[in-house]
Design a protein around this motif. Structure first.
Motif, mmCIF file in Angstrom:
data_model
loop_
_atom_site.group_PDB
_atom_site.id
_atom_site.type_symbol
_atom_site.label_atom_id
_atom_site.label_comp_id
_atom_site.label_asym_id
_atom_site.label_seq_id
_atom_site.Cartn_x
_atom_site.Cartn_y
_atom_site.Cartn_z
ATOM 1 N N VAL A 49 0.700 -1.053 0.118
ATOM 2 C CA VAL A 49 -0.058 0.075 -0.224
ATOM 3 C C VAL A 49 0.936 1.353 -0.574
ATOM 4 O O VAL A 49 1.707 1.395 0.837
ATOM 5 C CB VAL A 49 -0.760 0.264 1.382
ATOM 6 C CG1 VAL A 49 -1.859 1.088 1.793
ATOM 7 C CG2 VAL A 49 -1.882 -0.965 1.314
ATOM 8 N N ARG A 50 0.178 1.940 -0.434
ATOM 9 C CA ARG A 50 1.392 2.886 -1.025
ATOM 10 C C ARG A 50 0.481 4.758 -0.682
ATOM 11 O O ARG A 50 -0.312 4.654 -0.875
ATOM 12 C CB ARG A 50 1.846 3.598 -2.417
ATOM 13 C CG ARG A 50 2.421 4.837 -3.340
ATOM 14 C CD ARG A 50 3.515 5.146 -4.245
ATOM 15 N NE ARG A 50 2.008 5.415 -4.642
ATOM 16 C CZ ARG A 50 1.178 5.332 -6.694
ATOM 17 N NH1 ARG A 50 2.433 4.325 -7.233
ATOM 18 N NH2 ARG A 50 0.002 5.306 -6.673
ATOM 19 N N ILE A 51 1.108 5.580 0.233
ATOM 20 C CA ILE A 51 0.823 6.822 1.003
ATOM 21 C C ILE A 51 1.530 7.107 0.778
ATOM 22 O O ILE A 51 2.836 7.349 1.410
ATOM 23 C CB ILE A 51 0.963 5.474 2.881
ATOM 24 C CG1 ILE A 51 -0.025 4.004 3.024
ATOM 25 C CG2 ILE A 51 -0.141 6.832 3.339
ATOM 26 C CD1 ILE A 51 0.576 4.013 4.413
ATOM 27 N N ARG A 89 6.841 8.603 0.179
ATOM 28 C CA ARG A 89 5.874 7.865 -0.190
ATOM 29 C C ARG A 89 6.133 6.713 0.770
ATOM 30 O O ARG A 89 7.964 6.094 1.312
ATOM 31 C CB ARG A 89 5.454 6.713 -1.304
ATOM 32 C CG ARG A 89 5.146 8.491 -2.416
ATOM 33 C CD ARG A 89 5.154 7.311 -3.583
ATOM 34 N NE ARG A 89 4.436 8.020 -4.934
ATOM 35 C CZ ARG A 89 4.225 8.073 -5.961
ATOM 36 N NH1 ARG A 89 4.976 7.594 -6.467
ATOM 37 N NH2 ARG A 89 3.396 9.264 -6.719
ATOM 38 N N THR A 107 -3.973 6.754 -1.334
ATOM 39 C CA THR A 107 -3.324 5.311 -1.355
ATOM 40 C C THR A 107 -3.682 4.275 -2.532
ATOM 41 O O THR A 107 -4.473 4.534 -3.047
ATOM 42 C CB THR A 107 -3.533 4.605 -0.230
ATOM 43 O OG1 THR A 107 -4.845 3.839 -0.282
ATOM 44 C CG2 THR A 107 -3.465 5.683 1.091
ATOM 45 N N VAL A 153 -4.370 5.221 7.617
ATOM 46 C CA VAL A 153 -4.735 6.404 6.564
ATOM 47 C C VAL A 153 -5.736 7.276 6.773
ATOM 48 O O VAL A 153 -5.632 8.609 6.956
ATOM 49 C CB VAL A 153 -4.625 5.478 5.077
ATOM 50 C CG1 VAL A 153 -4.693 6.787 3.968
ATOM 51 C CG2 VAL A 153 -3.188 5.069 5.051
#
Length: 164
Positions: A49-51, A89, A107, A153
């Motif tokens: 998961v890219r945050i 990120r 995300t 998130v």
């Protein structure tokens, strides 16, 4: 008799687990020797998961790297997280099945067909590299619980709106 597993043994187990995602393990090891990360495929053993770092920093209530890393370790139950300083990120490693049903604003869940820059296990912020383990992969196959990632998130999104 009590048997203890050392940190070095856990890192080696995590490295072997990560290497099991590719056929050409020599290539990955060579990449880890040449640069701070190697490209590994997502979707078989894990998804990521890219945050955005702004969301993570808002959730942590700090932009201090050590504070953020500590927050992530607690919030994501010691699940592994990679930080890419240049791209600003974070990547929370989650079970591969997460990508099929992930729908959390701000995300993206990288699954089958995606690649991720993964640092060699043991690379930390103190190494000064572009990518490092914000929360180290402590054991092979231990990943972040998706609900914990989602909650972190949402906390970050809420705090960034309320504290602007």
């Amino acid at each position: 008799m009590i048997t203890l597993t050392t940190g070095a043994e856990r890192r080696l187990a995590a490295e072997h687990w990560l290497l099991s995602t590719v056929q050409d393990r020599k290539r990955v090891r060579a990449e880890w020797d040449e640069r701070p990360f190697a490209l590994l495929p997502c979707g078989a053993l894990f998804a990521a998961v890219r945050i955005p770092s702004t969301v993570v920093q808002a959730a942590a209530g700090s932009d201090d790297q050590e504070d953020v890393d500590h927050y992530l370790a607690e919030a994501l139950m010691e699940g592994p997280v990679i930080c890419d300083r240049y791209a600003a990120r974070y990547y929370a490693l989650v079970p591969a099945s997460t990508a099929r049903r992930w729908d959390v604003p701000d995300t993206v869940c990288l699954g089958k067909g995606s690649e991720l820059g993964v640092p060699r296990p043991g690379v930390t912020a103190g190494d000064g590299t572009r990518m490092y383990w914000s929360v180290p992969m402590d054991s092979a196959g231990v990943l972040c619980p998706p609900y914990a990632v989602s909650q972190a998130v949402m906390v970050g999104r809420y705090r960034s709106v309320t504290h602007g």
